[in-house]
Design a protein around this motif. Structure first.
Motif, PDB file in Angstrom:
ATOM      1  N   TYR A  31      70.221  42.458  52.254  1.00 23.95           N
ATOM      2  CA  TYR A  31      71.317  41.822  51.535  1.00 23.95           C
ATOM      3  C   TYR A  31      72.561  41.654  52.398  1.00 23.95           C
ATOM      4  CZ  TYR A  31      68.881  41.897  47.083  1.00 23.95           C
ATOM      5  OH  TYR A  31      68.004  41.670  46.068  1.00 23.95           O
ATOM      6  N   TYR A  32      72.673  42.423  53.449  1.00 21.23           N
ATOM      7  CA  TYR A  32      73.806  42.256  54.365  1.00 21.23           C
ATOM      8  C   TYR A  32      73.821  40.841  54.944  1.00 21.23           C
ATOM      9  CZ  TYR A  32      76.787  42.719  58.426  1.00 21.23           C
ATOM     10  OH  TYR A  32      77.772  42.522  59.360  1.00 21.23           O
ATOM     11  N   ASP A  33      72.646  40.344  55.300  1.00 15.53           N
ATOM     12  CA  ASP A  33      72.559  38.988  55.850  1.00 15.53           C
ATOM     13  C   ASP A  33      72.966  37.942  54.818  1.00 15.53           C
ATOM     14  OD1 ASP A  33      71.650  40.002  58.291  1.00 15.53           O
ATOM     15  OD2 ASP A  33      69.577  39.984  57.586  1.00 15.53           O
ATOM     16  N   VAL A  34      72.582  38.168  53.576  1.00 17.07           N
ATOM     17  CA  VAL A  34      72.985  37.260  52.497  1.00 17.07           C
ATOM     18  C   VAL A  34      74.505  37.324  52.317  1.00 17.07           C
ATOM     19  CG1 VAL A  34      72.748  36.724  50.037  1.00 17.07           C
ATOM     20  CG2 VAL A  34      70.754  37.506  51.343  1.00 17.07           C
ATOM     21  N   PHE A  35      75.048  38.547  52.367  1.00 17.44           N
ATOM     22  CA  PHE A  35      76.499  38.718  52.251  1.00 17.44           C
ATOM     23  C   PHE A  35      77.226  37.925  53.337  1.00 17.44           C
ATOM     24  CE2 PHE A  35      80.216  41.194  53.788  1.00 17.44           C
ATOM     25  CZ  PHE A  35      81.079  40.948  52.720  1.00 17.44           C
ATOM     26  N   MET A  36      76.755  38.020  54.556  1.00 24.82           N
ATOM     27  CA  MET A  36      77.407  37.309  55.653  1.00 24.82           C
ATOM     28  C   MET A  36      77.252  35.797  55.505  1.00 24.82           C
ATOM     29  SD  MET A  36      79.049  39.508  57.307  1.00 24.82           S
ATOM     30  CE  MET A  36      79.612  38.406  58.606  1.00 24.82           C
ATOM     31  N   ALA A  37      76.087  35.346  55.095  1.00 22.59           N
ATOM     32  CA  ALA A  37      75.854  33.909  54.929  1.00 22.59           C
ATOM     33  C   ALA A  37      76.728  33.335  53.809  1.00 22.59           C
ATOM     34  CB  ALA A  37      74.376  33.636  54.651  1.00 22.59           C
ATOM     35  N   ILE A  38      76.837  34.054  52.694  1.00 16.49           N
ATOM     36  CA  ILE A  38      77.667  33.547  51.602  1.00 16.49           C
ATOM     37  C   ILE A  38      79.142  33.688  51.950  1.00 16.49           C
ATOM     38  CG2 ILE A  38      77.845  35.601  50.124  1.00 16.49           C
ATOM     39  CD1 ILE A  38      77.242  31.948  49.000  1.00 16.49           C
ATOM     40  N   SER A  39      79.505  34.704  52.711  1.00 11.59           N
ATOM     41  CA  SER A  39      80.896  34.850  53.160  1.00 11.59           C
ATOM     42  C   SER A  39      81.287  33.666  54.033  1.00 11.59           C
ATOM     43  CB  SER A  39      81.079  36.156  53.937  1.00 11.59           C
ATOM     44  OG  SER A  39      80.984  37.268  53.087  1.00 11.59           O
ATOM     45  N   GLU A  40      80.380  33.238  54.885  1.00  4.74           N
ATOM     46  CA  GLU A  40      80.632  32.070  55.731  1.00  4.74           C
ATOM     47  C   GLU A  40      80.925  30.847  54.865  1.00  4.74           C
ATOM     48  OE1 GLU A  40      78.498  30.290  59.589  1.00  4.74           O
ATOM     49  OE2 GLU A  40      77.192  30.291  57.813  1.00  4.74           O
ATOM     50  N   SER A  41      80.119  30.641  53.842  1.00  2.00           N
ATOM     51  CA  SER A  41      80.299  29.479  52.970  1.00  2.00           C
ATOM     52  C   SER A  41      81.550  29.587  52.106  1.00  2.00           C
ATOM     53  CB  SER A  41      79.071  29.303  52.067  1.00  2.00           C
ATOM     54  OG  SER A  41      77.938  29.028  52.853  1.00  2.00           O
ATOM     55  N   LEU A  42      81.867  30.775  51.649  1.00  2.00           N
ATOM     56  CA  LEU A  42      83.041  30.954  50.794  1.00  2.00           C
ATOM     57  C   LEU A  42      84.351  30.854  51.571  1.00  2.00           C
ATOM     58  CD1 LEU A  42      81.843  33.895  48.504  1.00  2.00           C
ATOM     59  CD2 LEU A  42      82.201  31.511  47.822  1.00  2.00           C
ATOM     60  N   THR A  43      84.352  31.294  52.832  1.00  3.45           N
ATOM     61  CA  THR A  43      85.600  31.317  53.600  1.00  3.45           C
ATOM     62  C   THR A  43      85.800  30.096  54.487  1.00  3.45           C
ATOM     63  OG1 THR A  43      84.607  32.475  55.488  1.00  3.45           O
ATOM     64  CG2 THR A  43      85.568  33.837  53.723  1.00  3.45           C
ATOM     65  N   GLY A  44      84.706  29.457  54.891  1.00  3.89           N
ATOM     66  CA  GLY A  44      84.820  28.341  55.824  1.00  3.89           C
ATOM     67  C   GLY A  44      84.857  28.800  57.277  1.00  3.89           C
ATOM     68  N   PHE A  45      84.727  30.093  57.512  1.00 10.01           N
ATOM     69  CA  PHE A  45      84.672  30.646  58.862  1.00 10.01           C
ATOM     70  C   PHE A  45      83.214  30.973  59.186  1.00 10.01           C
ATOM     71  CE2 PHE A  45      89.112  31.119  58.065  1.00 10.01           C
ATOM     72  CZ  PHE A  45      89.731  31.159  59.304  1.00 10.01           C
ATOM     73  N   SER A  46      82.817  30.771  60.430  1.00  3.62           N
ATOM     74  CA  SER A  46      81.434  31.032  60.822  1.00  3.62           C
ATOM     75  C   SER A  46      81.145  32.534  60.781  1.00  3.62           C
ATOM     76  CB  SER A  46      81.166  30.496  62.225  1.00  3.62           C
ATOM     77  OG  SER A  46      81.801  31.313  63.188  1.00  3.62           O
ATOM     78  N   VAL A  47      79.859  32.844  60.728  1.00  6.58           N
ATOM     79  CA  VAL A  47      79.448  34.245  60.743  1.00  6.58           C
ATOM     80  C   VAL A  47      79.974  34.923  62.005  1.00  6.58           C
ATOM     81  CG1 VAL A  47      77.442  35.786  60.946  1.00  6.58           C
ATOM     82  CG2 VAL A  47      77.429  33.950  59.262  1.00  6.58           C
ATOM     83  N   ASN A  48      79.930  34.234  63.132  1.00  7.95           N
ATOM     84  CA  ASN A  48      80.451  34.810  64.378  1.00  7.95           C
ATOM     85  C   ASN A  48      81.933  35.127  64.270  1.00  7.95           C
ATOM     86  OD1 ASN A  48      78.008  34.805  65.708  1.00  7.95           O
ATOM     87  ND2 ASN A  48      78.330  32.797  66.612  1.00  7.95           N
TER      88      ASN A  48
END
Length: 147
Positions: A13-30
């Motif tokens: 779920y950590y990977d899902v958290f990071m992927a959705i965080s990317e979409s919600l914030t507009g900042f890349s996972v990196n």
């Protein structure tokens, strides 16, 4: 969209958290990982809300990510399935606030969360009293000053 394995974190779920965080914030996972707060935020949320509630949010997010093949589809899925859903809306808003301001329910997660808030990047500014340009930097004329 494909959810890539991001870290060697045992929790999928950590990977899902990071992927959705990317979409919600507009900042890349990196960019999110470069704050040094990704795992800290994930663990902080797990400690603040019931695991089943967070898991539900992540499952809805996972479905939206996996069933979207374009950015427009993903944006629509986030709007319809996450931000318009009372069960996930508040968590999504809290995740956005966490990344941008470094706060969860009005309190900073730690000292680094203030310094690394995404808001400073958006404003092209530095967090006052925390990062360069530093103390008394306002007393030095800018190099390209026309005055």
């Amino acid at each position: 969209m494909i959810i890539n394995k991001i870290f060697n974190v045992d929790d999928y779920y950590y990977d899902v958290f990071m992927a959705i965080s990317e979409s919600l914030t507009g900042f890349s996972v990196n960019e999110l990982q470069s704050t040094g707060l990704a795992e800290i935020y994930y663990k902080h949320i797990l400690g603040q809300i019931e695991a089943v509630t967070f898991t539900e949010f992540l499952n809805v997010s996972k479905t939206a990510l996996e069933n979207s093949y374009t950015q427009d589809q993903l944006n629509n899925a986030i709007s319809a399935d996450i931000l318009s859903n009372p069960a996930t809306q508040e968590i999504a808003q809290s995740v956005i606030t966490l990344w941008y301001l470094g706060t969860w329910e009005g309190a900073y997660v730690n000292d680094l969360s203030y310094k690394e808030g995404l808001v400073w990047n958006v404003m092209h500014a530095h967090p006052p009293g925390a990062k360069q340009p530093g103390f008394k930097s306002w007393s030095v004329k800018p190099v390209n000053s026309n005055s």
